[in-house]
Scaffold this active site. Structure first.
Site, mmCIF file in Angstrom:
data_model
loop_
_atom_site.group_PDB
_atom_site.id
_atom_site.type_symbol
_atom_site.label_atom_id
_atom_site.label_comp_id
_atom_site.label_asym_id
_atom_site.label_seq_id
_atom_site.Cartn_x
_atom_site.Cartn_y
_atom_site.Cartn_z
ATOM 1 N N LYS A 166 0.839 -1.197 0.000
ATOM 2 C CA LYS A 166 0.000 0.000 0.000
ATOM 3 C C LYS A 166 0.875 1.248 0.000
ATOM 4 O O LYS A 166 1.476 1.600 1.007
ATOM 5 C CB LYS A 166 -0.936 0.056 1.212
ATOM 6 C CG LYS A 166 -1.994 1.144 0.986
ATOM 7 C CD LYS A 166 -2.516 1.831 2.215
ATOM 8 C CE LYS A 166 -1.697 2.913 2.824
ATOM 9 N NZ LYS A 166 -1.641 4.205 2.100
ATOM 10 N N GLU B 139 10.137 1.103 10.291
ATOM 11 C CA GLU B 139 11.094 2.191 10.044
ATOM 12 C C GLU B 139 10.367 3.486 10.341
ATOM 13 O O GLU B 139 9.519 3.915 9.558
ATOM 14 C CB GLU B 139 11.554 2.174 8.581
ATOM 15 C CG GLU B 139 12.477 1.034 8.254
ATOM 16 C CD GLU B 139 13.770 1.080 9.033
ATOM 17 O OE1 GLU B 139 14.193 2.173 9.464
ATOM 18 O OE2 GLU B 139 14.358 0.006 9.234
ATOM 19 N N CYS C 185 13.572 10.556 7.101
ATOM 20 C CA CYS C 185 13.499 10.092 8.490
ATOM 21 C C CYS C 185 14.847 10.260 9.173
ATOM 22 O O CYS C 185 14.922 10.475 10.368
ATOM 23 C CB CYS C 185 13.079 8.633 8.493
ATOM 24 S SG CYS C 185 13.995 7.689 7.280
ATOM 25 N N GLU D 164 10.138 15.744 15.720
ATOM 26 C CA GLU D 164 10.524 15.648 14.314
ATOM 27 C C GLU D 164 9.704 16.648 13.496
ATOM 28 O O GLU D 164 8.480 16.597 13.499
ATOM 29 C CB GLU D 164 10.242 14.233 13.824
ATOM 30 C CG GLU D 164 10.591 14.035 12.377
ATOM 31 C CD GLU D 164 10.364 12.606 11.935
ATOM 32 O OE1 GLU D 164 9.268 12.085 12.181
ATOM 33 O OE2 GLU D 164 11.280 12.025 11.338
HETATM 34 P P1 NAP Z 1 2.307 8.149 8.352
HETATM 35 O O1 NAP Z 1 1.157 9.023 8.591
HETATM 36 O O2 NAP Z 1 2.800 7.287 9.432
HETATM 37 O O3 NAP Z 1 1.915 7.273 7.062
HETATM 38 C C1 NAP Z 1 2.708 6.250 6.568
HETATM 39 C C2 NAP Z 1 1.826 5.217 5.882
HETATM 40 O O4 NAP Z 1 0.957 4.589 6.830
HETATM 41 C C3 NAP Z 1 0.921 5.782 4.817
HETATM 42 O O5 NAP Z 1 0.834 4.852 3.767
HETATM 43 C C4 NAP Z 1 -0.387 5.907 5.565
HETATM 44 O O6 NAP Z 1 -1.532 5.971 4.760
HETATM 45 C C5 NAP Z 1 -0.390 4.670 6.395
HETATM 46 N N1 NAP Z 1 -1.265 4.696 7.558
HETATM 47 C C6 NAP Z 1 -1.839 5.760 8.177
HETATM 48 N N2 NAP Z 1 -2.551 5.353 9.243
HETATM 49 C C7 NAP Z 1 -2.439 4.010 9.305
HETATM 50 C C8 NAP Z 1 -2.927 3.001 10.209
HETATM 51 N N3 NAP Z 1 -3.672 3.312 11.261
HETATM 52 N N4 NAP Z 1 -2.588 1.719 9.981
HETATM 53 C C9 NAP Z 1 -1.798 1.389 8.935
HETATM 54 N N5 NAP Z 1 -1.318 2.276 8.056
HETATM 55 C C10 NAP Z 1 -1.616 3.586 8.242
HETATM 56 O O7 NAP Z 1 3.584 8.935 7.915
HETATM 57 P P2 NAP Z 1 3.677 10.141 6.911
HETATM 58 O O8 NAP Z 1 3.146 11.364 7.548
HETATM 59 O O9 NAP Z 1 3.086 9.740 5.612
HETATM 60 O O10 NAP Z 1 5.275 10.213 6.740
HETATM 61 C C11 NAP Z 1 6.063 11.011 7.569
HETATM 62 C C12 NAP Z 1 6.615 10.227 8.743
HETATM 63 O O11 NAP Z 1 7.209 9.001 8.313
HETATM 64 C C13 NAP Z 1 7.703 10.942 9.462
HETATM 65 O O12 NAP Z 1 7.468 10.881 10.852
HETATM 66 C C14 NAP Z 1 8.990 10.187 9.120
HETATM 67 O O13 NAP Z 1 10.000 10.188 10.057
HETATM 68 C C15 NAP Z 1 8.500 8.832 8.899
HETATM 69 N N6 NAP Z 1 9.384 8.145 7.926
HETATM 70 C C16 NAP Z 1 10.300 7.243 8.361
HETATM 71 C C17 NAP Z 1 11.150 6.615 7.483
HETATM 72 C C18 NAP Z 1 12.169 5.608 7.906
HETATM 73 O O14 NAP Z 1 12.740 4.923 7.063
HETATM 74 N N7 NAP Z 1 12.446 5.442 9.170
HETATM 75 C C19 NAP Z 1 11.065 6.907 6.129
HETATM 76 C C20 NAP Z 1 10.128 7.833 5.719
HETATM 77 C C21 NAP Z 1 9.288 8.439 6.626
HETATM 78 P P3 NAP Z 1 -1.934 7.402 4.091
HETATM 79 O O15 NAP Z 1 -1.382 7.309 2.738
HETATM 80 O O16 NAP Z 1 -3.404 7.499 4.116
HETATM 81 O O17 NAP Z 1 -1.324 8.465 4.936
#
Ligand code: NAP
Ligand code: MG
Length: 493
Positions: free
Chosen positions: A192, A266, A300, A397
């Site tokens: 997804k 991650e 991240c 963050e």
């Molecule tokens: P996010 O809100 O956590 O979303 C990540 C993914 O999870 C999206 O595909 C999202 O769907 C989905 N999602 C949302 N709620 C969910 C739930 N309850 N159960 C399962 N999946 C769910 O993160 P973001 O705002 O898109 O990305 C930014 C964050 O990601 C930052 O905090 C960053 O640090 C972290 N990040 C970490 C890494 C790493 O490698 N460590 C890499 C990139 C980003 P939607 O498409 O609907 O939002």
């Protein structure tokens, strides 16, 4: 070819077509018939209409992945060598279509097309190439048995059906980080992508088919958090691999408890960069700048907390400011752009909210500090000074092009300060003193420490988090391990 196609390598044509989701080798609409739009964050224009996958689509996709994993399926019948060749071909095809993929990434995410081409796309291909080699090298052990006259050995087996849920910051690359090891191990996958950036995942679905991956081995279901949540709780999914925020990572952890799924998480970071006064500033300044400004800080592992030993602090901030001043903001698709917009209005507003909180707490922007332009979600590259450890901008963050910079006096205390975070993803150390570099690297509580460099990635080198930055590792042999089970077979002789 029309002139637009010549310029964007078919990316606009791909975006404009009717999109489906990939389930069991077939492209089709969502069961509900619902769609959503994805936009170009540089222009705020709609790029494409995408089927919105819901629980029913996830269920169908999991059934397809389960069938593709069953004993005797075409995928399970493939030899490791054949499996490796398919993965290698995926890497080749990504390179063949590199310009188109880079342009799609630039349109959908906003990152500069030149960066997408050199970093995201090239690295994605490299991950498939690297992982393809592992397919033939997954070996168990024979173990001397002290229990008596027994032959004991281990088999390494794929963990099963994997649910992959990813973020929008490296849309294609994160697909590769998940799919590369999962497929090398012999798993099947329901992927997804993030709602903001589904296009390259859909294009990759076609590439996987063209490479000869059997139907149902990878299913691509674009959608929102509800689709991700269904994957996380699904009783027929054996493992979830997730890249995103720590908050959602914790939700996935709870949802996965029902059938005790294996998890790779991650998550977020607030990575410290420590610059000692003896550092070569001609290396440290650009490295610390790219640590935070690469991918507009939407990484991240961004080096978002900067600690500089006091004697060189002012010179360092001047250097960082100069670097930031020379960054050319512009649309992602423009090859002269250095930094594009943030991915969405939500993300822009979030970053601006952090800046406001920093100013209210007494922080000052040495450079940048404002949104930019009258169209698109741009934020200027920003260096905040006057920050203290207790401030929200230092603790949380921001996920934007904003670094908090602080001087330090006592080199013996800086490790404790750098470790003062709930995250532990990455860190940087800059010094000419090799003993100090090594000591500091070993004391920092982070999954990756870069010494006199930053953001240096390689498909063979593990990456992942300590503390609340996650579980498990991406890349390298470590990632492969996270998609394998160990079975012990003990035979009485
Ligand atoms: P996010 O809100 O956590 O979303 C990540 C993914 O999870 C999206 O595909 C999202 O769907 C989905 N999602 C949302 N709620 C969910 C739930 N309850 N159960 C399962 N999946 C769910 O993160 P973001 O705002 O898109 O990305 C930014 C964050 O990601 C930052 O905090 C960053 O640090 C972290 N990040 C970490 C890494 C790493 O490698 N460590 C890499 C990139 C980003 P939607 O498409 O609907 O939002
Ligand atoms: Mg988009």
């Amino acid at each position: 070819m029309t002139s637009t196609e010549t310029i964007d390598h078919g990316a606009s044509r791909f975006a404009a077509r009717t999109h489906g989701m990939l389930i069991g080798g077939k492209w089709g609409p969502a069961a509900s018939g619902e769609t959503f739009t994805t936009i170009d964050p540089s222009t705020e224009q709609v790029l494409a209409e995408i089927p919105r996958g819901g629980a029913e689509d996830i269920d169908r996709a999991v059934r397809a992945a389960r069938a593709a994993f069953d004993e005797g399926s075409p995928w399970r019948r493939m030899t490791p060598s054949e499996r490796g060749k398919v993965l290698h071909r995926v890497g080749d095809l990504i390179l063949e279509h590199a310009d188109e993929l880079a342009m799609l990434e630039a349109m959908d995410n906003g990152k500069p097309v030149t960066v997408a081409r050199a970093a995201d796309v090239a690295f994605a291909a490299d991950v498939f190439h690297y992982m393809s080699g592992w397919a033939t090298k997954i070996e168990g052990n024979t173990i001397p048995s002290s229990a008596g006259d027994y032959l004991a050995f281990t088999l390494r087996e794929p963990v099963g059906v994997v649910g992959a849920v990813i973020a929008w910051n490296f849309p294609l690359l994160l697909c590769a980080w998940k799919l590369g090891p999962a497929l090398a191990a012999g798993c099947t996958v329901v992927l997804k992508p993030a709602q903001q950036t589904p296009l390259t995942a859909l294009r990759l679905g076609e590439i996987l088919q063209e490479a000869g991956l059997p139907d149902g081995v990878v299913n691509v279901v674009p959608g929102f958090g509800d689709a991700g949540a269904r994957l996380a709780e699904h009783p027929d999914v054996d493992k979830v691999t997730f890249t995103g925020s720590t908050a959602v990572g914790k939700k996935i952890l709870h949802a996965a408890g029902g059938n005790l799924k294996r998890l790779t998480l991650e998550l977020g970071g607030k990575s410290p960069n420590v610059v000692f006064a003896d550092a070569d500033l001609s290396i440290a300044v650009p490295a610390a700048a790219s640590a935070i400004f690469f991918n507009h800080g939407q990484a991240c592992n961004a080096g978002s907390r900067l600690y500089v030993e006091r004697p060189v602090f002012d010179e360092f901030i001047a250097g960082m400011s100069e670097y930031a001043r020379n960054i050319k903001l512009g649309p992602g698709v423009d090859p002269t752009t250095d930094m594009g917009p943030l991915v969405s209005d939500v993300q822009r507003d979030r970053v601006m909210g952090y800046l406001d909180s920093g100013y209210a707490d007494g922080a000052v922007a040495a450079i940048g500090g404002k949104s930019w332009g009258d169209r698109g979600y741009f934020v200027e590259p920003t260096v905040l000074t006057g920050t203290r450890p207790d401030m929200k901008v230092v603790q949380e963050e921001i996920f934007g092009p904003v670094v908090v910079a602080m001087p330090f006096d006592d080199p013996n205390e800086i490790v404790a300060t750098a470790n003062d975070s709930r995250y532990g993803l990455a860190a940087g150390v800059f010094t000419r003193d090799i003993a100090r570099a090594y000591r500091t690297a070993s004391q920092l509580r982070a999954g990756t420490v870069w010494v006199n460099c930053y953001h240096v990635f390689n498909a063979a080198v593990p990456f992942g988090g300590y503390k609340e930055s996650g579980w498990g590792r991406e890349l390298g042999h470590s990632a492969l391990e996270d998609y394998l089970e160990t079975k012990s077979v003990v035979t009485q002789l």
